[in-house]
Scaffold this motif. Structure first.
Motif, mmCIF file in Angstrom:
data_model
loop_
_atom_site.group_PDB
_atom_site.id
_atom_site.type_symbol
_atom_site.label_atom_id
_atom_site.label_comp_id
_atom_site.label_asym_id
_atom_site.label_seq_id
_atom_site.Cartn_x
_atom_site.Cartn_y
_atom_site.Cartn_z
ATOM 1 N N PRO A 422 -0.433 16.280 -3.607
ATOM 2 C CA PRO A 422 0.087 16.664 -2.433
ATOM 3 C C PRO A 422 -0.560 17.794 -1.719
ATOM 4 N N GLU A 423 -1.236 18.684 -2.307
ATOM 5 C CA GLU A 423 -1.762 19.744 -1.826
ATOM 6 C C GLU A 423 -3.322 19.313 -1.062
ATOM 7 N N ASP A 424 -3.794 18.041 -1.143
ATOM 8 C CA ASP A 424 -4.859 17.518 -0.462
ATOM 9 C C ASP A 424 -4.581 16.753 0.507
ATOM 10 N N LEU A 425 -3.255 16.240 0.645
ATOM 11 C CA LEU A 425 -2.920 15.187 1.763
ATOM 12 C C LEU A 425 -1.970 15.707 2.594
ATOM 13 N N PHE A 426 -0.757 16.464 2.045
ATOM 14 C CA PHE A 426 0.257 17.014 2.811
ATOM 15 C C PHE A 426 0.068 18.430 3.594
ATOM 16 N N ARG A 427 0.187 18.533 4.702
ATOM 17 C CA ARG A 427 -0.057 19.871 5.474
ATOM 18 C C ARG A 427 1.445 20.345 5.404
ATOM 19 N N ASP A 428 2.555 19.344 5.555
ATOM 20 C CA ASP A 428 3.811 19.874 5.881
ATOM 21 C C ASP A 428 4.617 19.645 4.576
ATOM 22 N N GLU A 429 5.160 20.530 3.971
ATOM 23 C CA GLU A 429 5.817 20.547 2.721
ATOM 24 C C GLU A 429 7.129 19.792 3.016
ATOM 25 N N ALA A 430 7.810 19.929 4.096
ATOM 26 C CA ALA A 430 8.887 18.894 4.514
ATOM 27 C C ALA A 430 8.788 17.618 4.295
ATOM 28 N N TYR A 432 6.599 16.225 2.306
ATOM 29 C CA TYR A 432 6.033 15.847 0.730
ATOM 30 C C TYR A 432 7.494 15.747 0.298
ATOM 31 N N LEU A 433 8.531 16.634 0.515
ATOM 32 C CA LEU A 433 9.651 16.370 -0.297
ATOM 33 C C LEU A 433 10.507 15.421 0.212
#
Length: 845
Positions: A422-430, A432-433
């Motif tokens: 996720p760290e490489d693709l998601f800028r928004d943690e919400a 990803y959750l």
């Protein structure tokens, strides 16, 4: 008086007579049986007898004494009765008799004014229900619409001997076209015997009167079987026109018509060119429909074109959803439906067939139930396009899941792969959750057996996640910008201090910068996708960040000046601009893209610098007004100007007066030196602008034509005006410097217009030199207007080549400005320099 008593006594009798005659005039005697007629006659006789009794008891013949008393009552003091009186008291007394005789003479004079009394025929006191009027109304209607002469002819139901009933064969008929045609009904007796054209489906009604068999009907226009003799003689016949033929009434007084049937043509529909698609996937598909009497309905059928789909991977299995989609076609609410152009507007982004090959066929229906179909059109069903990589992957898996439930395990695996790093693709943690929660729940549903409901919930969750990934950051930036705008608008309504205005403007600038940055990042993703942004749209114009900053500066300036209404209006225009703006990227190079645009940008910068220099010079002139006047006792410095001055306080040098040096108090040498230093600084800046303009003249592109020659003349005039402004500034004559600077500004604007015209002529003469690429700019759609609401110019400067007020308001505004100039020039307590400046403005305009 005789007439009054006759009317009052005999009104019941003539009321009964009129009421009894009214039914007879309408031939009621031919309807009632003989017994009914006898009952009717008995009732009338009883009522007549009652009226006669009432008249006998009420009527009394008037006598002469009543007539005299009636006339005497109309005169003042009843003089007639007085003349008949005799003197009882004072007889034999000469004085009393003299008075009495004088009184009699006066009464005798009054009798000469006697007139005949007008009869009073009102009997409303005895006929309180208005029965006489009802009887009169019935009799009047009977006379007008009844048969007066037949009333006594058949009393008792008997027909007088020797009279024959004047009857014979008669008929009537009419044709009623279908209601949807809008055509009027036709009365057959009024139609000529030649050809009659009526629409197919028209209803024909024929009625035959007289003895049976006297008239017969024959027709060949309907689909009825051949009529037998009895049916031809029926009193009423109804049939529908379905083909050409003849309608004939045989017998005495009959007629015949040749009927031509007008067939109802089926409707037609044509699909326009490729649909327009908005950024959010909303489709606008045009079509044209026609019908001879009007279209009543229609639908658009989208069918999945399986033969044009790359059936690999998840699409290799057979789809288990409905591969066709029906939409109702919009129809005009008002206007003619016989021929119209409309747009089918729908957003089908969430459909399983979105962005897949389909065929489109439209069907329309008319009031007769006929249908017309268009040709099938192959197209890709419009839908929203996602450019953020993770959002695009989620949407693709969503499509696979909607394609078939067999793809559920594969979709689960692909989404787990996306969520692995996720760290490489998601800028928004919400985001990803949300994805991890959806995957955990989706996995358990697959293990337990995926139901249609669970599948639909997962499809909706994947759509929400993709939208969040695509525009979540941009939405946050837009929300922050909205909050900043709302706070600033609240400050405009409630009034804010300069410190609060500065703080709110800084917040708005930061929010605007973040929004523009996020908009640019989204544009970068769009550039990397399959679709490229539209280029060269006719209803768009470029708007740079410098111009956006200038607009924000203008809003802040208006708020600081207290002009909140204008600032709020400009704020609304800024909001509209940002809502409709999108960023397009060129080749990454900064600055103008060709010599012509570089020259335009340079002139725009020079014009802006010249305007700023002129503003600074005007501020210095105002400061001289304030600082050159001594304060009055009891007043602070900078108070009311121009009051309490003596002639000795004013300089005798007219030129020094124009420069604002007159009226200085003693000890102002240091102040005068500071002003001279400021004038020298302004003069140096003016000299630099003139040198820059001279350099730009040498770097102008090679242009030909009248516009190019006008450009050179305008720049020469601007340079000459700058020289004059520099000399005036070095002499300290700020008033003359402002005039020369205004001339330079006008010449620069005219030069920019001429440069734009020359470049346009050059592009027309050299095709292919259009706007190909360039730096990042904003495009505002759909109107070519600047942030101040004016039509956008082509001179390269922000703002416009035109006045801000256009139309009739410009004259009203000009009149208001002239009135304000006249008012200020009439206030003699204003400083002399300001009055002279106002006078020059009035002389000029």
């Amino acid at each position: 008086m005789l007439g009054e008593r006759v009317v009052a006594a005999f009104w019941p009798i003539w009321t009964v007579v009129l009421a009894a005659a009214a039914p007879l005039m309408f031939d009621v005697q031919s309807v009632l049986p003989p017994r009914g007629l006898w009952v009717y006659a008995g009732i009338v006789a009883v009522l007549f007898a009652a009226g006669a009794v009432y008249a006998y008891r009420s009527f009394r013949w008037p006598d002469r004494s009543e007539a005299v008393a009636r006339v005497d009552a109309m005169l003042t003091g009843r003089p007639i009765a007085t003349l008949a009186d005799t003197l009882r008291i004072g007889q034999g007394d000469a004085a009393s008799e003299a008075v009495w005789n004088a009184h009699l003479r006066r009464m005798e004079e009054r009798t000469r004014a006697a007139r005949t009394a007008r009869p009073d025929l009102r009997i409303s006191s005895v006929d309180r229900y208005g029965l006489r009027y009802l009887a009169l109304l019935g009799a009047t209607v009977g006379v007008l619409f009844g048969s007066v002469w037949s009333s006594p002819a058949t009393v008792g139901g008997a027909v007088p001997e020797g009279s024959a009933i004047a009857t014979g064969p008669a008929w009537e008929g009419w044709i009623e076209p279908p209601a949807y045609t809008g055509r009027p009904s036709l009365y057959l007796a009024d139609l000529p015997s030649d050809s009659v054209a009526v629409p197919v489906g028209s209803k024909v009604t024929i009625r035959l009167y007289g003895e049976t068999g006297a008239l017969t009907l024959s027709e060949t226009v309907s689909s009825r079987l051949r009529l037998v003799s009895g049916d031809q003689q029926a009193a009423q016949q109804d049939f529908t026109v379905s083909r050409d033929g003849v309608i004939a009434i045989r017998g005495e007084g009959g007629a015949e018509w040749a009927v031509k049937s007008l067939p109802d043509q089926p409707p037609t529909v044509t699909i326009a060119v490729a649909p327009d698609v908005s950024a959010d996937g909303e489709m606008s598909q045009g079509f044209t429909a026609t019908d001879d009497y009007g279209v009543t309905g229609g639908e658009a059928a989208f069918a999945l074109d399986l033969g044009q789909i790359d059936r690999r991977y998840a699409l290799a299995v057979e789809p288990d959803f409905e591969t066709s989609l029906l939409l109702d076609l919009p129809l005009p609410i008002t206007g003619d439906r016989r021929g119209f152009d409309e747009q089918l507007v729908e957003n089908l982004s969430t459909q399983p067939m979105a962005n897949l090959p389909v065929t489109l066929q439209m069907t329309v229906t008319d009031a007769a139930g006929q249908t017309g179909q268009s040709d099938e059109v192959a197209m890709v069903l419009p839908g929203r396009r996602f450019f953020q990589p993770v959002a695009r992957a989620v949407i693709e898996q969503r499509r696979d899941l909607m394609w078939s439930a067999q793809n559920a395990p594969r979709v689960l695996g692909m989404l787990r792969t996306v969520a692995h790093r996720p760290e490489d693709l998601f800028r928004d943690e919400a985001a990803y959750l949300r994805l991890t929660v959806a995957l955990r729940r989706f996995g358990s549903q697959i293990d337990e057996g995926l139901t249609d409901t669970a599948r639909a919930e997962m499809v909706d969750a994947m759509w929400d996640l993709a939208v969040m990934l695509e525009e979540g950051s941009l939405a946050d930036a837009r929300e922050r910008l909205r909050r900043a705008q709302e706070r600033l608008a609240e400050a405009m309504r409630n009034g804010a201090s300069p410190e609060e205005i500065q703080e709110l403007m800084d917040e708005l600038r930061d929010a605007t910068d973040d929004y523009m940055r996020m908009l640019s990042e989204q544009s970068d993703m769009s550039e990397n996708g399959t679709d490229q942004p539209d280029q060269g749209q006719p209803d768009s114009f470029e708007f740079s960040m410098n111009e956006l900053d200038a607009l924000l500066d203008r809003i802040q300036e208006l708020m600081e000046e207290g002009r909140m209404a204008e600032a709020e209006e400009l704020m609304q225009q800024l909001n509209d601009l940002l809502e409709n703006m999108r960023i397009t990227q060129g080749d990454g190079s900064d600055g103008p893209r060709n010599p012509g645009e570089r020259s335009m940008q340079g002139l725009s910068d020079t014009l802006r610098d010249q305007q700023e220099l002129s503003d600074d010079a005007f501020r210095d002139l105002q400061e001289q007004f304030n600082e050159g006047q001594p304060s009055q006792p009891g007043q602070p410095d900078g108070g009311q100007q121009g009051q309490g001055q003596s002639p000795g306080q004013e300089t005798q040098n007219g030129q020094q007066g124009d420069q604002g040096q007159g009226g200085e108090a003693q000890g102002g040498t240091e102040q005068g030196g500071n002003q001279q230093d400021g004038a020298q600084t302004l003069a140096d800046r003016q000299n630099s602008l003139r040198d820059e303009l001279d350099r730009q003249r040498g770097e102008l592109p090679r242009l030909d034509g009248d516009a190019a020659e006008a450009l050179r003349r305008s720049l020469e005039q601007a340079e000459g005006a700058m020289d004059g402004a520099e000399d005036a500034l070095r002499d300290g004559d700020l008033g003359r410097a402002l005039d020369r600077q205004a001339e330079a500004i006008d010449a620069l604007r005219e030069g920019m217009r001429n440069l734009a015209d020359a470049l346009a002529q050059n592009r027309r003469s050299e095709p292919g030199q259009g706007n190909q690429d360039g730096a990042a700019t904003g495009q505002l759609e759909p109107t070519r207007r600047d942030p101040l609401g004016r039509q956008f110019g082509n001179t390269g400067q922000f703002g416009s080549d035109q006045n801000m007020l256009q139309g009739p308001d410009v004259y009203r505004r000009a009149e208001e400005l002239l009135e304000e100039l006249r008012r200020r020039s009439s206030e003699q307590d204003r400083p002399e320099l300001e009055l002279e400046y106002l006078k020059r403005l009035l002389d000029r305009f």
